[in-house]
Design an enzyme around this catalytic site. Structure first.
Site, PDB file in Angstrom:
ATOM      1  N   TYR A  26      30.775  15.561  56.354  1.00 52.77           N
ATOM      2  CA  TYR A  26      29.981  14.885  57.379  1.00 52.77           C
ATOM      3  C   TYR A  26      29.473  15.795  58.504  1.00 52.77           C
ATOM      4  CZ  TYR A  26      31.846  10.794  55.001  1.00 52.77           C
ATOM      5  OH  TYR A  26      32.168   9.870  54.046  1.00 52.77           O
ATOM      6  N   HIS A 103      22.736   7.188  55.212  1.00 48.41           N
ATOM      7  CA  HIS A 103      24.042   7.848  55.049  1.00 48.41           C
ATOM      8  C   HIS A 103      23.885   9.325  55.333  1.00 48.41           C
ATOM      9  CE1 HIS A 103      25.634   4.230  53.256  1.00 48.41           C
ATOM     10  NE2 HIS A 103      24.510   4.160  52.560  1.00 48.41           N
TER      11      HIS A 103
HETATM   12  C1  DQA Z   1      28.771   7.335  54.715  1.00 49.34           C
HETATM   13  C2  DQA Z   1      29.094   7.285  53.225  1.00 49.34           C
HETATM   14  C3  DQA Z   1      30.118   6.195  52.925  1.00 49.34           C
HETATM   15  O1  DQA Z   1      30.416   6.178  51.526  1.00 49.34           O
HETATM   16  C4  DQA Z   1      31.395   6.452  53.682  1.00 49.34           C
HETATM   17  O2  DQA Z   1      32.324   5.407  53.466  1.00 49.34           O
HETATM   18  C5  DQA Z   1      31.178   6.685  55.139  1.00 49.34           C
HETATM   19  C6  DQA Z   1      30.020   7.475  55.563  1.00 49.34           C
HETATM   20  C7  DQA Z   1      27.821   8.493  55.081  1.00 49.34           C
HETATM   21  O3  DQA Z   1      27.238   8.452  56.153  1.00 49.34           O
HETATM   22  O4  DQA Z   1      27.696   9.446  54.307  1.00 49.34           O
HETATM   23  O5  DQA Z   1      31.984   6.291  55.967  1.00 49.34           O
HETATM   24  O6  DQA Z   1      28.108   6.121  55.067  1.00 49.34           O
END
Ligand code: DQA
Length: 150
Positions: A26, A103
């Site tokens: 992330y 995402h």
């Molecule tokens: C997310 C992807 C999701 O699968 C995960 O549960 C997240 C973050 C992303 O921003 O990549 O919490 O939404």
């Protein structure tokens, strides 16, 4: 452009931990860094951002319900709820607003359980895999969607 210039940006569970949460996936930016990016981009487009984060499904549902008639569109990173929440899908549908699903990571290149999204069924489009820049891309896309709807 719509009379309504506010874009609701919703962030789901655990996104308040960005910066320390699995940074290899992330990144190192915090949610506050991302909010700043969003505000900068939105103001350059004459839009206002209402940027929120919640770890609670019901709170996210309530925020979506409250956006009806108030916001011009919703950008949502539903985080884990993306893959589980019929309630968030239902709320997005009843909002009758343009929705962009977002995402940070490319959910399609990850575990199989992340490949399905309930939110996608209510979304005009989905942006994933571009990290924090995805938020900027989503604001640009929303500006275009709002313009086209009017
Ligand atoms: C997310 C992807 C999701 O699968 C995960 O549960 C997240 C973050 C992303 O921003 O990549 O919490 O939404």
């Amino acid at each position: 452009m719509s009379d309504l210039t506010e874009i609701l940006i919703l962030n789901g569970p655990n996104l308040n931990m960005l910066g320390i949460r699995e940074p290899n996936i992330y990144g190192y930016e915090t949610l506050a860094d991302i909010e700043k990016l969003c505000n900068e981009r939105a103001s350059s487009l004459g839009l206002i951002i209402n940027f929120k984060q919640s770890n609670l499904e019901g709170e996210i549902v309530a925020d979506i319900q409250n956006a009806r008639g108030k916001a011009a569109g919703i950008i949502i990173n539903g985080a884990g709820y993306t893959h589980t929440s019929v309630a968030i899908l239902d709320a997005l549908k009843l909002s009758e607003l343009p929705v962009i699903e977002l995402h940070l990571s490319n959910i399609h290149a990850r575990e199989a359980f992340r490949h399905h999204s309930f939110i996608a069924q209510a979304a005009s489009g989905v942006i994933c895999g571009f990290g924090s820049h995805g938020y900027v891309l989503a604001i640009d896309a929303m500006a275009r969607l709002i313009e086209c709807a009017n």
